[in-house]
Design a protein around this motif. Sequence first.
Motif, PDB file in Angstrom:
ATOM      1  N   ASP A   1       0.885  -1.083   0.143  1.00 33.24           N
ATOM      2  CA  ASP A   1      -0.142   0.075  -0.118  1.00 33.24           C
ATOM      3  C   ASP A   1       0.849   1.467  -0.071  1.00 33.24           C
ATOM      4  OD1 ASP A   1      -2.382  -1.621   0.217  1.00 33.24           O
ATOM      5  OD2 ASP A   1      -2.508  -1.432   2.040  1.00 33.24           O
ATOM      6  N   LEU A   2       1.944   1.161   0.983  1.00 36.31           N
ATOM      7  CA  LEU A   2       2.745   2.405   0.815  1.00 36.31           C
ATOM      8  C   LEU A   2       3.564   2.720  -0.579  1.00 36.31           C
ATOM      9  CD1 LEU A   2       4.257   4.543   2.365  1.00 36.31           C
ATOM     10  CD2 LEU A   2       5.698   3.167   3.443  1.00 36.31           C
ATOM     11  N   ALA A   3       4.166   1.387  -1.226  1.00 35.87           N
ATOM     12  CA  ALA A   3       4.712   1.562  -2.473  1.00 35.87           C
ATOM     13  C   ALA A   3       4.013   2.355  -3.601  1.00 35.87           C
ATOM     14  CB  ALA A   3       5.319   0.102  -2.693  1.00 35.87           C
ATOM     15  N   ALA A   4       2.653   1.782  -3.498  1.00 37.34           N
ATOM     16  CA  ALA A   4       1.658   2.132  -4.295  1.00 37.34           C
ATOM     17  C   ALA A   4       1.373   3.581  -4.338  1.00 37.34           C
ATOM     18  CB  ALA A   4       0.149   1.387  -4.364  1.00 37.34           C
ATOM     19  N   GLY A   5       1.308   3.952  -2.849  1.00 41.35           N
ATOM     20  CA  GLY A   5       0.943   5.547  -2.716  1.00 41.35           C
ATOM     21  C   GLY A   5       2.081   6.214  -3.091  1.00 41.35           C
TER      22      GLY A   5
END
Length: 223
Positions: free
Chosen positions: A11-15
């Motif tokens: 999720d952090l990587a996508a954001g």
Amino acid sequence: MRVLLVEDDADLAAGIARALRAEHFAVDVATNGEDGGHLGSTEAYDVAVLDLGLPRRDGISILAEWRATGRTLPVLILTARDAWSDKVQGFKAGADDYLVKPFRVEELVMRLRALVRRAAGHAASIIRCGPIAFDAQTGQFELDGMPLKLTAFEWRVLSCLMLRKEIVVERLDLLERVYEGDADVDSNSLEVIVGRLRRKIGPDRIETVRGRGYRLTEHASCA
């Protein structure tokens, strides 16, 4: 500009990737240390964002290997580890910057831009070539003092040429820094982008060096 993001929190990587793409960066994402280490060793990037606590392989060993094999790309460590000893270990392994989670994406973007600018040999944030001005800290272009509107691909090509003004940038080098690793690239796409840029900044600003690539030039002098 092309960024390698090695972060196991999906999720952090996508954001982060979404925020960087909104700022016109091309982004390749690896969610484990094995893939991230391989990409950083074999692909061309302007900068890397590297987590420390990764599955399969830790970030410190990846960074140490990159440096031992001569990989000089700027690396920003992005991690939840905020102990002084962790920071010392990261810098000893060859990190150029260190940002602790949680963080503001805006700060990450500014730090990455500064790393890329300094790696290209520019001390000042404003880079000029004739009527073109590039604020490497904000990512904004001006032509004759007026904002220059560019698509993401145009921005990537022009920023790469601007950071290396008066130097021939090889065609393959430009392609590698404009497109993400999984992109389906048409053979004439770079020529199309350069053609659009010439219409916006002037036909004589970008020279074609046959058999090699392109050069951004003022012809007379570049400040």
